[in-house]
Scaffold this motif. Structure first.
Motif, PDB file in Angstrom:
ATOM      1  N   LEU A 176     -20.093   5.374  46.268  1.00 57.28           N
ATOM      2  CA  LEU A 176     -19.216   4.201  46.322  1.00 57.28           C
ATOM      3  C   LEU A 176     -19.111   3.473  44.988  1.00 57.28           C
ATOM      4  N   THR A 177     -20.041   3.715  44.102  1.00 57.58           N
ATOM      5  CA  THR A 177     -20.096   2.914  42.870  1.00 57.58           C
ATOM      6  C   THR A 177     -19.824   3.706  41.602  1.00 57.58           C
ATOM      7  N   GLU A 178     -19.445   4.953  41.720  1.00 56.23           N
ATOM      8  CA  GLU A 178     -19.231   5.788  40.530  1.00 56.23           C
ATOM      9  C   GLU A 178     -18.263   5.154  39.538  1.00 56.23           C
ATOM     10  N   SER A 179     -17.235   4.507  40.030  1.00 55.66           N
ATOM     11  CA  SER A 179     -16.221   3.907  39.154  1.00 55.66           C
ATOM     12  C   SER A 179     -16.663   2.581  38.548  1.00 55.66           C
ATOM     13  N   TYR A 180     -17.772   2.040  39.009  1.00 53.58           N
ATOM     14  CA  TYR A 180     -18.181   0.696  38.586  1.00 53.58           C
ATOM     15  C   TYR A 180     -19.541   0.656  37.904  1.00 53.58           C
ATOM     16  N   LEU A 181     -20.058   1.800  37.524  1.00 53.37           N
ATOM     17  CA  LEU A 181     -21.383   1.821  36.903  1.00 53.37           C
ATOM     18  C   LEU A 181     -21.427   1.054  35.588  1.00 53.37           C
ATOM     19  N   TYR A 182     -20.305   0.945  34.910  1.00 51.10           N
ATOM     20  CA  TYR A 182     -20.276   0.186  33.653  1.00 51.10           C
ATOM     21  C   TYR A 182     -20.642  -1.287  33.884  1.00 51.10           C
ATOM     22  N   LEU A 183     -20.453  -1.781  35.080  1.00 52.28           N
ATOM     23  CA  LEU A 183     -20.810  -3.169  35.383  1.00 52.28           C
ATOM     24  C   LEU A 183     -22.321  -3.360  35.498  1.00 52.28           C
ATOM     25  N   LEU A 184     -23.022  -2.274  35.736  1.00 53.80           N
ATOM     26  CA  LEU A 184     -24.465  -2.367  35.925  1.00 53.80           C
ATOM     27  C   LEU A 184     -25.246  -2.178  34.641  1.00 53.80           C
ATOM     28  N   ASP A 185     -24.640  -1.575  33.641  1.00 50.25           N
ATOM     29  CA  ASP A 185     -25.306  -1.360  32.365  1.00 50.25           C
ATOM     30  C   ASP A 185     -26.649  -0.665  32.542  1.00 50.25           C
ATOM     31  N   LEU A 186     -26.644   0.386  33.366  1.00 52.68           N
ATOM     32  CA  LEU A 186     -27.864   1.149  33.614  1.00 52.68           C
ATOM     33  C   LEU A 186     -28.074   2.135  32.479  1.00 52.68           C
ATOM     34  N   GLU A 187     -29.259   2.172  31.968  1.00 51.68           N
ATOM     35  CA  GLU A 187     -29.604   3.108  30.907  1.00 51.68           C
ATOM     36  C   GLU A 187     -30.918   3.777  31.230  1.00 51.68           C
ATOM     37  N   ALA A 188     -31.028   5.001  30.857  1.00 48.55           N
ATOM     38  CA  ALA A 188     -32.284   5.705  31.039  1.00 48.55           C
ATOM     39  C   ALA A 188     -33.254   5.249  29.946  1.00 48.55           C
ATOM     40  N   PHE A 189     -34.481   5.048  30.354  1.00 50.88           N
ATOM     41  CA  PHE A 189     -35.494   4.599  29.402  1.00 50.88           C
ATOM     42  C   PHE A 189     -36.538   5.697  29.228  1.00 50.88           C
ATOM     43  N   ASP A 190     -36.904   5.916  27.989  1.00 50.39           N
ATOM     44  CA  ASP A 190     -37.941   6.870  27.681  1.00 50.39           C
ATOM     45  C   ASP A 190     -39.236   6.090  27.500  1.00 50.39           C
ATOM     46  N   GLU A 191     -40.112   6.210  28.480  1.00 49.46           N
ATOM     47  CA  GLU A 191     -41.357   5.433  28.446  1.00 49.46           C
ATOM     48  C   GLU A 191     -42.509   6.202  27.833  1.00 49.46           C
TER      49      GLU A 191
END
Length: 70
Positions: A54-69
């Motif tokens: 449902l959110t594929e088109s709106y992921l830019y609003l979440l600013d999710l980034e993968a983090f390398d810990e």
């Protein structure tokens, strides 16, 4: 402005139209308080984790980034 309260909504009941309205509110950023915007942001984030289709088109609003810990 009507704000959807995430504690009162079951994410599984959201439709594409519901998510589109939520994303539109976030894009317009016309909230009375920053907390209302944050609540919508958390709701969209919950939907993204539980119903990603449902959110594929709106992921830019979440600013999710993968983090390398490492």
């Amino acid at each position: 402005m009507n704000v959807t309260h995430s504690e009162n909504k079951n994410v599984s009941g959201f439709t594409e139209e519901d998510v589109a309205l939520l994303a539109k509110r976030l894009e317009e950023d016309d909230y009375e308080t920053p907390f209302a915007a944050l609540e919508d942001w958390h709701l969209l984030r919950s939907i993204a984790f539980q119903r990603p289709e449902l959110t594929e088109s709106y992921l830019y609003l979440l600013d999710l980034e993968a983090f390398d810990e490492s």
